[in-house]
Design a protein around this motif. Structure first.
Motif, PDB file in Angstrom:
ATOM      1  N   GLU A  65      25.962  34.769  39.820  1.00 22.60           N
ATOM      2  CA  GLU A  65      26.926  35.506  40.637  1.00 22.60           C
ATOM      3  C   GLU A  65      27.217  34.787  41.950  1.00 22.60           C
ATOM      4  O   GLU A  65      28.288  34.951  42.534  1.00 22.60           O
ATOM      5  N   GLY A  66      26.244  34.005  42.437  1.00 25.78           N
ATOM      6  CA  GLY A  66      26.427  33.323  43.712  1.00 25.78           C
ATOM      7  C   GLY A  66      25.740  34.083  44.841  1.00 25.78           C
ATOM      8  O   GLY A  66      25.379  35.264  44.724  1.00 25.78           O
ATOM      9  N   MET A  67      25.588  33.428  45.982  1.00 24.99           N
ATOM     10  CA  MET A  67      24.799  33.980  47.079  1.00 24.99           C
ATOM     11  C   MET A  67      25.435  35.199  47.724  1.00 24.99           C
ATOM     12  O   MET A  67      24.761  35.970  48.424  1.00 24.99           O
ATOM     13  N   ASP A  68      26.721  35.411  47.501  1.00 25.73           N
ATOM     14  CA  ASP A  68      27.373  36.567  48.114  1.00 25.73           C
ATOM     15  C   ASP A  68      26.912  37.887  47.526  1.00 25.73           C
ATOM     16  O   ASP A  68      27.215  38.958  48.060  1.00 25.73           O
ATOM     17  N   ILE A  69      26.156  37.846  46.417  1.00 25.88           N
ATOM     18  CA  ILE A  69      25.626  39.086  45.853  1.00 25.88           C
ATOM     19  C   ILE A  69      24.534  39.668  46.753  1.00 25.88           C
ATOM     20  O   ILE A  69      24.240  40.856  46.699  1.00 25.88           O
ATOM     21  N   ASP A 108      24.120  27.413  51.024  1.00 22.59           N
ATOM     22  CA  ASP A 108      24.167  28.321  49.873  1.00 22.59           C
ATOM     23  C   ASP A 108      23.765  27.619  48.590  1.00 22.59           C
ATOM     24  O   ASP A 108      23.043  28.179  47.756  1.00 22.59           O
ATOM     25  N   GLY A 109      24.231  26.381  48.412  1.00 22.24           N
ATOM     26  CA  GLY A 109      23.888  25.649  47.193  1.00 22.24           C
ATOM     27  C   GLY A 109      22.401  25.405  47.076  1.00 22.24           C
ATOM     28  O   GLY A 109      21.815  25.596  46.002  1.00 22.24           O
ATOM     29  N   LEU A 112      15.960  29.564  44.579  1.00 18.29           N
ATOM     30  CA  LEU A 112      15.776  31.011  44.693  1.00 18.29           C
ATOM     31  C   LEU A 112      14.339  31.447  44.444  1.00 18.29           C
ATOM     32  O   LEU A 112      13.785  32.269  45.189  1.00 18.29           O
ATOM     33  N   SER A 113      13.758  30.909  43.360  1.00 20.99           N
ATOM     34  CA  SER A 113      12.418  31.375  42.987  1.00 20.99           C
ATOM     35  C   SER A 113      11.384  31.053  44.056  1.00 20.99           C
ATOM     36  O   SER A 113      10.366  31.741  44.162  1.00 20.99           O
TER      37      SER A 113
END
Length: 830
Positions: free
Chosen positions: A641-645, A674-675, A681-682
Motif C-alpha cells: 500500500e505504501g507508507m501513506d497507510i 519512505d523507500g 519495515l520488519s
C-alpha cells in the motif's frame, strides 16, 4: 566383402595408425564416403582390439538397423552373426557378435550394467554432428569410465559436418582424420512457395514437375508424419500408376522401412516421403532427385513451465547440404529447394545441440544412477543448462526418484531400469500394485507414439481425449489409424508387459487412464474454473479448443499442451475423478494456513486452505492465526500500500525530514526516506504492531515515537541542536524550520523581524546556512537568500524603496543593522 571401393578407405591407414598409437580419434568424412559401414569392419581385426567388441552408437533406429544389415551383407551373413544391432523393440545379436550397432539409450543401459564395458574395445559415435542427447551423454559417460576404470578403451567420433576442433580437445586432443566424400554433381533448383500456398500443394507440384523432368526415384524431406500423410493423399490422385509412394519415418514397422530403402522394381518408380531420418547414414537406393521442404520438427523444452512442445522450424544450412547430397549418392542428381536463395543465406549454420533444448529429466536420472549428482563433474562438449537441470531435479524429487538432497532413491533406481521417460516409469510402477499395469503399459506406448491416430470421425484432427487413442490401439473401427503403427505399438506394449511382469489376462479399463496420467503428470492435474478453463496443479492455466466434450469435465489431466499464451491449449488429456485423486494423492494434498493482506478490506485475513499443488480444494476462515504470520502479512500489506497507510502526523513527518537532512552530512544517521523505511519495515515497525490486523488498527500508532526508535541515544540528544525544529529570530518570534528540501532547509520570516541580525542563521554544527524566505508585512515573499549580510549591504535598499511605497505606515529604517526588530508596524516607542 563387397569389392566396391569407397572414399573413406583411402583414409583407413591413417585412422588405424591414430587408434593404434593413441586411444582416441576423430574422423570427419563427407557424405557418401562410406564411414558408417566401412570403418567398423576395417577395424575389427586390429591387434589392440584383442578380440573384443566394437560398439557403434547411431542416433536413429532406422539407420542403426540399416547399417548393421548392410555390414552383415558385406560379410555374406545376416544381422545377428558377426554384425548385430540393439535398438528398442528389436535386437539381433548373439554370442559371436563382434560389432553391435546400438541406439536410443542402449549404450547408456550397457554402461549402467557394466561401467567398464569389459567386452568392448572400441566405442564409435557415428553422425556425431547431430548432437543427440544420447550421444552427448554416452560420450561423457565413456570418458569418465575410461578415466576411472578402462584406460585401454578407445573412442572414435565420426561425423560428416562436424567442427572437429572442440571434439578433438574434449577427448584428449585426439588426431583428426579427414576423408573426401563420394557425391556426384547435384544441380540445385530454388522453387520457393508462393504466398499462402500450403506445404502439401507445393511439395506435390514439385514432385510432379521433377518426375516429368528427371529420371530416377525421388526422395522428399518433410517435417513430420502429418505432412507425409497429406502429401501422400495428394500424390495418389496425380502420379502415374507405375509409381510407388513409400513413407519413411522412425515409427514405421521395419518391413515398411526396408521397402522405402530398397530399389524400385523394374519398370516402376519410387517416391519416398521422409522425415529427417533420411538425412544421414542411409542410402535410399535409386534416388537421383531430392525435394526439400526446408522444414524439420524439433522438440523445445521450457524449464520455466516444465513442458515440451513440437515446433516446425527451418532446417540449418548443414542439414540442407546433407539432404542435397542424397541426390548425388549414385549418379548426378537434382535438388529442389522450396525456398529462395535469399532465404538460404539466412539459414543458421548448424542446428542447436539437443542438450540445449531437451527435457533433461531422463539425463539427470541416468547420471544420478551412474553416481553423479552434479552434471558438471563430467566432461561435456556443451554442458547441460542450469535451468533445465534444476527443473529436472524438481520433477524427479516430486516423482520420488530423488531424495531432497539429490541422492537416488530405490524407487528412482527401479524407474531407471526400464528405459522410459521418468514420468512413464513412475506411472508404471504406481499402476502395478493397483492392478492397472496392463493399461499403464498400453498408455505408455500411446504417449510415446501420438501420431498413429490420423483423425476422429467427422473431424480433420484427432480428438484430444486420450481414451479415444487407447480405444484406437485396441482396434476401434470408427477411428482413422495408421494400421502398421498400431500393430507395432501392440507388440511394444506386449514386450513392456512381459518386462514389467504384468499378467496377460489383466483387464484394461480405459476409464482409469486419467488416474494413471496423473501419476505421470502430477503437475498437470487440472480443475475446471468458472470460465470453463482449467487451473493446473503446477500453477499454469490451460484450455480446450471450443466444443470439446472434455471441457465439461470437472477434473482432467493434461498429457500434452502447446505451452503458448496465458492458458496453454490442451492437445491430449483424460478425465479423472476427485475420488481417485483423493485416494492416491493424499501425500500431495496439503492443508496450510493462508494468511494474507486483503487489499479491498485493507486488513489481514486468515484462511485454512487445502491444496493439491496450486489448486485450492477447499478453504475456511481461521479463528486464531499465528501471531508471527499475522505480523508478516500486515507488513507485506504496508509494503504494497505504501507508507501513506501509516498515521503520519505533521510532527512525525518533520522528524523524518530532519533526520534525512542530517544524513546528507553524516551517513551514520539512519536512512528514513519512505523507500528505505518500506524496505526495512520488519526492523523498525514490528515492535509496535502487536495486535494490529487492519488499516484502522494502525491508526493507533504514534509515528513520531516509532521513528525516534531508529535513532541512538546520542543521536536523539544531538538532533535538537543540529536540526532544531524552530529558530528564534531577533524580534523574539520562535519560527518553524521547513526541512522538506533536505538540501536547503527554509526559515520563512518577515523582513522586519530580522533587523539587527548581521548574518544568516546556521545549523548542523554551523555547516549549513538556512535559506531565508524574507516576507513582506502581508507574509508575501520579497526575497530569498542564504547570505543575509550581502542582502543588507546591497539588495535591502531596492527592496526598502518598494516596500515603503506599498506599506507606508511600517518602519523601514535606513540602517537595518542598527534598527530595532519588530513584529508590529513600528517598534515600541516609534
Amino acid at each position: 566383402m563387397n569389392s566396391r571401393k569407397l572414399p573413406v578407405e583411402s583414409s583407413l591407414p591413417e585412422l588405424k595408425a591414430a587408434l593404434s598409437s593413441g586411444r582416441n580419434a576423430v574422423l570427419v568424412a563427407e557424405p557418401g564416403a562410406g564411414k558408417t559401414t566401412r570403418v567398423p569392419l576395417a577395424l575389427l581385426n586390429e591387434p589392440w582390439l584383442s578380440g573384443r567388441k566394437i560398439i557403434m552408437l547411431e542416433p536413429r533406429r532406422l539407420a542403426a538397423r540399416a547399417a548393421a544389415n548392410h555390414m552383415a551383407g558385406m560379410l555374406g551373413e545376416k544381422a545377428g552373426e558377426t554384425v548385430g544391432y540393439r535398438v528398442r523393440m528389436d535386437t539381433k545379436a548373439g554370442p559371436s557378435t563382434r560389432i553391435e550397432v546400438v541406439t536410443e539409450g542402449v549404450l547408456t543401459r550397457m554402461l549402467q550394467s557394466d561401467p567398464a564395458l569389459e567386452q568392448a574395445g572400441l566405442v564409435i559415435f557415428d553422425e556425431f554432428h547431430e548432437r543427440s542427447l544420447q550421444a552427448d551423454l554416452g560420450l561423457a559417460l565413456c570418458l569418465q569410465s575410461r578415466a576411472l576404470l578402462r584406460e585401454d578403451l578407445r573412442l572414435l567420433v565420426m561425423s560428416a559436418t562436424l567442427d572437429a576442433g572442440p571434439v578433438s580437445a574434449l577427448i584428449g586432443d585426439a588426431p583428426v582424420v579427414r576423408s573426401e566424400g563420394w557425391v556426384f554433381p547435384v544441380q540445385t533448383v530454388y522453387r520457393p512457395r508462393t504466398s499462402g500456398q500450403y506445404l502439401d500443394h507445393a511439395v506435390a507440384e514439385a514432385i510432379t514437375a521433377a518426375m516429368n523432368s528427371h529420371e530416377g526415384d525421388v526422395l522428399v524431406f518433410l517435417p513430420g508424419m502429418a505432412e507425409i500423410r497429406a502429401v501422400e493423399r495428394k500424390l495418389k490422385a496425380q502420379l502415374p500408376p507405375a509409381t510407388d509412394i513409400r513413407p519413411l519415418h522412425g515409427s514405421l514397422p521395419s518391413e515398411a522401412q526396408d521397402a522405402a530403402l530398397a530399389p524400385a522394381p523394374p519398370g516402376r518408380r519410387k517416391v519416398v516421403l521422409a522425415t529427417s531420418v533420411a538425412e544421414t547414414s542411409l542410402t535410399v537406393e535409386g534416388v537421383t532427385v531430392v525435394i526439400d521442404s526446408g522444414l524439420m520438427r524439433v522438440s523445445r523444452f521450457s524449464p520455466r513451465t516444465g513442458m515440451s512442445r513440437l515446433e516446425t522450424v527451418p532446417v540449418s544450412a548443414a542439414s540442407a547440404d546433407q539432404r542435397r547430397g542424397r541426390a548425388g549418392r549414385l549418379k548426378p542428381g537434382t535438388c529442389y529447394r522450396l525456398w529462395s536463395q535469399e532465404e538460404q543465406h539466412r539459414l543458421t549454420p548448424r542446428s542447436s545441440p539437443e542438450m540445449m533444448e531437451a527435457d533433461l529429466a531422463p539425463l539427470l536420472l541416468e547420471l544420478t544412477v551412474w553416481g553423479v549428482t552434479d552434471p558438471l563433474e563430467l566432461d561435456w562438449l556443451d554442458a547441460p543448462p542450469a535451468a533445465g537441470i534444476q527443473q529436472a531435479r524438481e520433477l524427479l524429487v516430486r516423482l520420488g526418484a530423488l531424495a531432497d538432497h539429490g541422492a537416488i532413491t530405490p524407487h528412482g533406481k527401479e524407474m531407471a531400469e526400464h528405459g522410459l521417460h521418468p514420468r512413464l516409469s513412475h506411472m508404471l510402477l504406481r499402476a502395478i500394485p493397483l492392478g492397472l499395469g496392463g493399461l499403464a503399459c498400453d498408455l505408455a506406448v500411446v504417449l510415446e507414439n501420438r501420431e498413429f491416430v490420423r483423425s476422429a470421425p467427422g473431424s480433420g484432427a484427432p480428438s484430444p481425449d486420450l481414451r479415444a487413442r487407447l480405444e484406437a490401439l485396441y482396434g476401434a473401427a470408427d477411428v482413422n489409424v495408421d494400421e502398421g503403427a498400431r500393430r507395432r505399438m501392440t507388440q511394444e506394449a506386449a514386450r513392456l508387459k512381459r518386462e514389467m511382469g504384468v499378467k496377460a489376462e489383466e483387464q484394461s479399463d480405459v476409464e482409469q487412464c486419467g488416474l494413471l496420467l496423473a501419476f505421470a503428470y502430477p503437475d498437470r492435474i487440472g480443475r475446471r474454473r468458472d470460465n470453463g478453463k482449467y487451473l493446473l496443479s503446477g500453477g499454469r492455466g490451460a484450455r480446450f479448443d471450443e466444443n470439446q466434450p472434455l471441457a465439461r469435465e470437472e477434473w482432467v489431466v493434461a498429457a500434452d499442451l502447446d505451452d503458448t499464451g496465458t492458458d496453454s491449449r490442451i492437445r491430449l488429456a483424460a478425465p479423472v475423478s476427485f475420488e481417485a485423486l483423493s485416494a492416491n494423492f493424499k501425500d500431495e494434498m496439503t492443508a496450510e494456513p493462508d494468511i494474507y493482506w486483503d487489499a479491498e478490506a485493507q486488513a489481514v485475513r486468515g484462511r485454512l486452505r487445502r491444496r493439491l499443488g496450486a489448486i485450492v480444494l477447499e478453504e475456511a476462515p481461521m479463528t486464531s492465526p499465528p501471531a508471527d504470520r499475522m505480523r508478516a502479512a500486515l507488513l507485506e500489506g504496508i509494503r504494497r500500500e505504501g507508507m501513506d497507510i501509516l498515521p503520519w502526523s505533521r510532527a512525525a513527518r518533520q522528524l523524518q525530514e530532519r533526520i534525512i537532512f542530517l544524513r546528507n552530512y553524516d551517513s551514520s544517521w539512519p536512512d528514513v526516506t519512505d523507500g528505505a523505511l518500506n524496505r526495512s519495515l520488519s526492523e523498525w515497525l514490528t515492535p509496535y504492531i502487536d495486535g494490529c490486523k487492519s488499516r484502522s488498527d494502525l491508526q493507533r500508532l504514534n509515528m513520531k515515537e516509532t521513528l525516534e526508535s531508529t535513532l541512538t541515544w546520542e543521536q536523539r540528544r544531538e538532533l535538537d541542536s543540529s536540526a532544531p525544529t524552530h529558530w528564534t529570530v531577533p524580534s523574539g518570534s520562535r519560527l518553524p524550520i521547513d526541512y522538506s528540501d533536505p538540501e536547503s532547509p527554509v526559515l520563512a520570516v518577515r523582513l522586519q523581524e530580522l533587523f539587527g541580525l548581521p548574518s544568516t542563521p546556521r545549523i548542523a554544527g554551523d555547516k549549513v546556512a538556512l535559506t531565508l524566505h524574507l516576507l513582506s508585512p502581508a507574509q508575501r515573499p520579497v526575497q530569498v537568500t542564504r547570505d543575509l549580510a550581502s542582502f543588507w549591504s546591497h539588495t535591502y535598499f531596492e527592496v526598502r524603496k518598494d516596500l515603503k511605497g506599498r506599506y507606508p505606515k511600517h518602519y523601514w529604517p535606513d540602517d537595518p543593522l542598527q534598527a530595532q526588530p519588530t513584529r508590529r508596524a513600528k517598534p515600541l516607542g516609534k
